[in-house]
Design a protein around this motif. Structure first.
Motif, short mmCIF file in Angstrom:
data_model
loop_
_atom_site.label_atom_id
_atom_site.label_comp_id
_atom_site.label_asym_id
_atom_site.label_seq_id
_atom_site.Cartn_x
_atom_site.Cartn_y
_atom_site.Cartn_z
N THR A 70 0.87 -1.18 0.00
CA THR A 70 0.00 0.00 0.00
C THR A 70 0.90 1.23 0.00
OG1 THR A 70 -0.15 0.41 2.39
CG2 THR A 70 -1.65 -1.24 1.46
N HIS A 71 0.37 2.34 -0.41
CA HIS A 71 1.11 3.60 -0.37
C HIS A 71 0.60 4.47 0.77
CE1 HIS A 71 2.81 2.38 -4.17
NE2 HIS A 71 3.58 3.42 -4.17
N THR A 72 0.34 3.81 1.90
CA THR A 72 -0.10 4.52 3.10
C THR A 72 0.91 4.28 4.21
OG1 THR A 72 -1.45 2.62 3.76
CG2 THR A 72 -2.54 4.37 2.52
N THR A 73 1.00 5.22 5.12
CA THR A 73 1.91 5.12 6.25
C THR A 73 1.37 5.98 7.39
OG1 THR A 73 4.18 5.50 7.03
CG2 THR A 73 3.32 7.01 5.38
N VAL A 74 1.78 5.65 8.63
CA VAL A 74 1.38 6.47 9.77
C VAL A 74 2.37 7.60 10.01
CG1 VAL A 74 0.19 4.55 10.87
CG2 VAL A 74 2.59 5.01 11.45
N TYR A 75 3.49 7.57 9.31
CA TYR A 75 4.53 8.56 9.54
C TYR A 75 4.32 9.81 8.67
CZ TYR A 75 6.72 4.58 11.83
OH TYR A 75 6.97 3.51 12.65
N GLU A 76 5.03 10.84 9.00
CA GLU A 76 4.93 12.11 8.26
C GLU A 76 5.39 11.91 6.82
OE1 GLU A 76 3.69 15.58 7.52
OE2 GLU A 76 3.78 15.13 9.68
N VAL A 77 4.62 12.45 5.87
CA VAL A 77 4.96 12.25 4.46
C VAL A 77 5.25 13.55 3.72
CG1 VAL A 77 3.73 10.06 4.24
CG2 VAL A 77 2.51 12.21 3.84
N VAL A 78 4.80 14.66 4.24
CA VAL A 78 5.05 15.95 3.58
C VAL A 78 6.15 16.67 4.33
CG1 VAL A 78 4.09 18.16 2.84
CG2 VAL A 78 2.67 16.10 2.77
N ALA A 79 7.26 16.92 3.64
CA ALA A 79 8.43 17.53 4.27
C ALA A 79 8.37 19.04 4.19
CB ALA A 79 9.70 17.02 3.60
N GLN A 80 8.93 19.69 5.20
CA GLN A 80 9.11 21.14 5.13
C GLN A 80 10.17 21.43 4.08
OE1 GLN A 80 9.99 22.64 9.11
NE2 GLN A 80 8.27 24.04 8.88
N LYS A 81 9.95 22.46 3.32
CA LYS A 81 10.87 22.75 2.21
C LYS A 81 12.17 23.36 2.72
CE LYS A 81 7.37 23.25 -1.38
NZ LYS A 81 6.76 24.14 -2.40
N GLU A 82 13.25 22.64 2.44
CA GLU A 82 14.60 23.15 2.71
C GLU A 82 15.29 23.30 1.36
OE1 GLU A 82 18.76 21.88 4.95
OE2 GLU A 82 16.87 20.89 5.51
N TYR A 83 15.43 24.55 0.91
CA TYR A 83 15.87 24.80 -0.46
C TYR A 83 17.39 24.62 -0.62
CZ TYR A 83 11.33 27.12 -0.85
OH TYR A 83 9.99 27.40 -0.85
N ALA A 84 17.75 24.23 -1.86
CA ALA A 84 19.15 24.18 -2.26
C ALA A 84 19.21 24.37 -3.77
CB ALA A 84 19.79 22.86 -1.85
N LEU A 85 20.36 24.83 -4.25
CA LEU A 85 20.60 24.97 -5.69
C LEU A 85 21.85 24.17 -6.04
CD1 LEU A 85 20.07 28.83 -6.02
CD2 LEU A 85 18.45 27.05 -6.69
N ALA A 86 21.83 23.56 -7.21
CA ALA A 86 23.01 22.83 -7.66
C ALA A 86 24.12 23.84 -7.95
CB ALA A 86 22.68 22.02 -8.91
N ARG A 87 25.25 23.66 -7.27
CA ARG A 87 26.38 24.59 -7.44
C ARG A 87 26.99 24.45 -8.84
NH1 ARG A 87 29.49 26.84 -3.42
NH2 ARG A 87 28.73 25.33 -1.89
N TYR A 88 26.97 23.23 -9.35
CA TYR A 88 27.52 22.98 -10.67
C TYR A 88 26.74 21.81 -11.29
CZ TYR A 88 29.94 19.72 -7.58
OH TYR A 88 30.22 18.80 -6.60
N THR A 89 26.92 21.60 -12.56
CA THR A 89 26.22 20.53 -13.26
C THR A 89 26.78 19.17 -12.83
OG1 THR A 89 25.75 21.91 -15.17
CG2 THR A 89 25.71 19.53 -15.51
N SER A 95 13.65 7.87 2.21
CA SER A 95 12.74 8.62 3.08
C SER A 95 11.36 8.58 2.45
CB SER A 95 13.20 10.07 3.22
OG SER A 95 12.20 10.85 3.87
N LEU A 96 10.32 8.45 3.27
CA LEU A 96 8.95 8.47 2.76
C LEU A 96 8.45 9.90 2.58
CD1 LEU A 96 7.18 5.60 4.75
CD2 LEU A 96 8.17 5.55 2.46
N LYS A 97 9.24 10.86 2.99
CA LYS A 97 8.82 12.25 2.88
C LYS A 97 9.01 12.77 1.46
CE LYS A 97 9.84 13.59 7.67
NZ LYS A 97 10.64 14.51 8.52
N SER A 98 8.21 13.77 1.14
CA SER A 98 8.31 14.47 -0.13
C SER A 98 7.79 15.88 0.08
CB SER A 98 7.49 13.77 -1.22
OG SER A 98 7.43 14.55 -2.39
N VAL A 99 8.28 16.82 -0.71
CA VAL A 99 7.76 18.19 -0.61
C VAL A 99 6.41 18.30 -1.30
CG1 VAL A 99 10.01 19.27 -0.40
CG2 VAL A 99 9.03 18.91 -2.68
#
Length: 691
Positions: free
Chosen positions: A310-329, A417-421
């Motif tokens: 199943t794609h259900t869980t009792v744990y937190e699934v929506v993560a707080q957004k912690e931003y980052a940018l790729a420094r290089y390719t 991790s089961l979390k996603s933004v």
């Protein structure tokens, strides 16, 4: 336009990147200056170059073809153009009337057929031909109307190319009927686009998880409880929960099996191994969840096929957004090392979200970008206030996300991790219905009157059969599918799996989301020997939408009543019920048994392969053209004068709501004769026969 705020933010990015490059960062190269104007200029130059190359290639191809045609035509007479055949005005019937009036729909027959009579029918057994059938039986030159009722006719005869028609002229004709914006998506049939199978590959089940309520269980027995990959105690053990350890019950299965999760362990265990209910609830509340031991994995998540049961869980699934940018390719990796498989690719300046960080211990960070999930070196990221300032200035939507190399379902680190933004898509069956329907694009032929997902179906037969695969019963005809279920107010509120109904045709399809619909397309000329294109994907707005309907498991139309037969769960209005009572009363010969026999025949027809095409509920059958008294005359209304005998109401309620029927037949007559056959049964004055 680049504001001062944007410029300042990007200057910080470039400064940090340049410093990293000068300090000898092994994987960082010189960072190109990121400028909106430069990107636009490069794009324009690239497009111009591609257009020039394409034009040159086309000119060369045209010259070569011209020379080849000249050589072929030397010493040969030019072929004469074939005379264009005149079109006939008569057209085969559309979806609303696949048979002549009073004729049951057999799915493929095109001629008239003897009409089984009800008690009030008189006259000859054969119905007169309909308007479209008054000419010769076979009209090969007729251009059938497509089922969607667009008015665009589909050519049925192959036109022979002549030597005088060039490929350029053919291309011009093609462009006349194909909107420029859609031309590259696929071929066309009857005025709407036909997309190749697999084109819209994005309509798949969401790999993300949704959060569900906690149902506690406590392991009993001194040795703990093993968790299995399958509902079999001989199956692979994927984890173990210690004695008095805490498990969360996600789903109850057959034979005493439970699907559970405990920490990172997900799989099956027997209900006899745990204590549940009020005892478990009270103990967990008293001690506190955080004080209980959880399960331990005995294999990697990716090797446990039960992990995504199943794609259900009792744990937190929506993560707080912690931003980052790729420094290089660079690449995004499946594991925390540079030799592991690359699951995605991030260009310089690409937007990433940090989900988990082991930077202090390993120097790696687990990130998400679009549908890419994996690991990148912490040194390859620009994060903190600098990243936040850039995103605040430009907005998340304006930044690129990573390119997918490996689809999430094949990515072994997808569930690190089961979390996603992003929240998971709706867990309603609509998503699965849309995905399932999409799988038939390019694989199923259109057959007028068909309901088979293997041999062929028409538009409403396709939607009905797709829904049936999920245990959801919806009406048979397009008009009914567009009238029942839950009403959806607008396209903006539509969800994948909803029924899209168009009165023109009429025509139905299944909404896929993102403004697209899958419809089984064809016309009344399409038989097993001459099938139509079948399920195709089109923009939902290619024709006006009349209604949008949502069918869920709880909207199933039929259940078995106490009488043992299927009930009619349609939510009739008062006016509709009065119409049912009136028709039954007209035919019943004045008794409860007669009334029950009449309404039973209507419900029997909803299950008959001969009559089901006329409607999937009692009202549709009672008011079908040429059937019962409603369509033969209008005497029913003045006869009753609004007064319905109580026995009629009781008989209708017993049949439609209680599942009570007093015979298995579909037809009846007031007298016994050659049409009824020797096995006819008399009930309430009428003779019932046929199936």
């Amino acid at each position: 336009m680049i504001t001062k705020k944007k410029a300042a933010a990007w200057c910080c990015v470039l400064l940090v990147s340049a410093q990293a490059s000068m300090s000898g960062a092994s994987e960082a190269s010189a960072v190109p200056e990121i400028s909106t104007e430069m990107v636009t200029e490069v794009q324009m130059e690239t497009e111009k170059k591609q257009e020039t190359e394409k034009q040159t290639e086309t000119e060369k191809k045209t010259e070569a073809e011209t020379e080849e045609q000249t050589e072929e035509q030397t010493g040969t007479e030019a072929p004469t153009e074939t005379e264009e055949q005149p079109e006939t005005e008569e057209q085969p019937e559309t979806e609303t009337s696949p048979e002549t009036e009073g004729q049951p729909d057999t799915g493929t027959q095109t001629g008239t057929e003897g009409q089984p009579e009800t008690g009030t029918q008189t006259g000859t057994e054969e119905q007169p031909e309909t308007e479209a059938q008054t000419g010769t039986e076979e009209q090969p030159e007729t251009e059938p109307v497509t089922e969607n009722g667009s008015g665009t006719e589909t050519e049925t005869e192959d036109s022979t190319e002549t030597g005088t028609e060039t490929e350029t002229e053919a291309a011009e004709e093609e462009s006349d009927r194909e909107p420029e914006a859609w031309r590259s998506y696929g071929s066309w049939y009857g005025g709407y686009p036909v997309y190749p199978a697999g084109y819209f590959h994005t309509f798949r089940k969401d790999y993300r998880f949704t959060r569900t309520e906690k149902v506690y269980g406590l392991v009993r027995g001194g040795t703990g409880a093993e968790v299995y990959e399958e509902m079999d105690e001989q199956a692979e053990v994927v984890g173990k929960v210690p004695y008095f350890g805490l498990v969360y019950i996600l789903q109850e299965e057959e034979d005493g099996w439970l699907y559970i999760e405990s920490g990172d362990v997900r799989g099956f265990l027997k209900s006899s191994r745990i204590s549940t209910g009020s005892y478990a609830d009270s103990v967990v509340r008293e001690i506190g969840e955080e004080h209980f031991a959880l399960g331990r994995m005995q294999c990697e998540k990716a090797d446990n096929s039960a992990y995504t049961y199943t794609h259900t869980t009792v744990y937190e699934v929506v993560a707080q957004k912690e931003y980052a940018l790729a420094r290089y390719t660079g690449d995004i990796y499946e594991y925390q090392n540079l030799t592991s498989r690359a699951v995605g690719h991030a260009a310089s300046g690409c937007l990433l979200y940090v989900l988990e960080s082991d930077a202090w211990d390993t120097g790696w960070v687990y990130v998400e970008s679009g549908d890419v999930r994996g690991f990148v070196p912490e040194s390859g990221l620009i994060s903190g206030n600098i990243a936040a300032d850039v995103i605040s200035a430009d907005g998340e939507d304006s930044l690129k996300t990573a390119e997918v190399y490996i689809e999430p379902e094949e990515n072994r680190s997808c569930y690190y991790s089961l979390k996603s933004v992003q929240a998971a898509a709706s867990s309603e069956p609509g998503e699965q219905i849309a995905e399932y329907a999409l799988g038939y694009v390019g694989r199923l032929p259109y057959i007028w009157g068909g309901t088979s997902l293997t041999d062929g179906a028409d538009c409403s037969g396709f939607t009905q059969s797709v829904y049936a695969a999920f245990g959801i019963a919806i009406p048979r005809l397009a008009e009914e599918q567009g009238a029942y279920g839950y009403e959806v107010g607008s396209l903006e509120e539509a969800r994948p799996g909803n029924i899209i109904y168009r009165a023109s045709g009429p025509h139905v399809g299944i909404y896929l989301g993102n403004g697209m619909v899958v419809e089984c397309n064809g016309d009344s000329s399409n038989t097993a020997g001459n099938p139509g294109p079948g399920p195709t994907v089109s923009p939902v707005t290619y024709q006006p939408v009349t209604s949008i309907r949502r069918y869920l498991p709880e909207t199933v139309l039929y259940t078995a009543g106490n009488g043992g037969s299927r009930t009619d769960g349609t939510a009739y209005t008062q006016a509709q019920m009065e119409l049912i009572w009136a028709v039954v009363a007209q035919e019943d010969n004045g008794s409860y048994e007669g009334a029950l026999a009449v309404i039973s025949s209507a419900m029997n027809r909803t299950e008959s392969p001969v009559w089901a095409s006329r409607g999937s509920n009692a009202l549709a059958q009672l008011t079908a053209p040429g059937q019962y008294c409603y369509s033969v005359d209008s005497y029913w209304k003045p006869r009753l004068g609004g007064n319905v005998p109580d026995y009629v109401k009781q008989a209708v309620a017993d049949c439609l709501q209680g599942g009570i029927r007093n015979h298995p037949y579909t037809c009846f007559r007031s007298t016994r004769g050659s049409q009824t056959g020797p096995d006819a049964v008399q009930i309430g004055g009428n003779w019932f026969f046929g199936n």
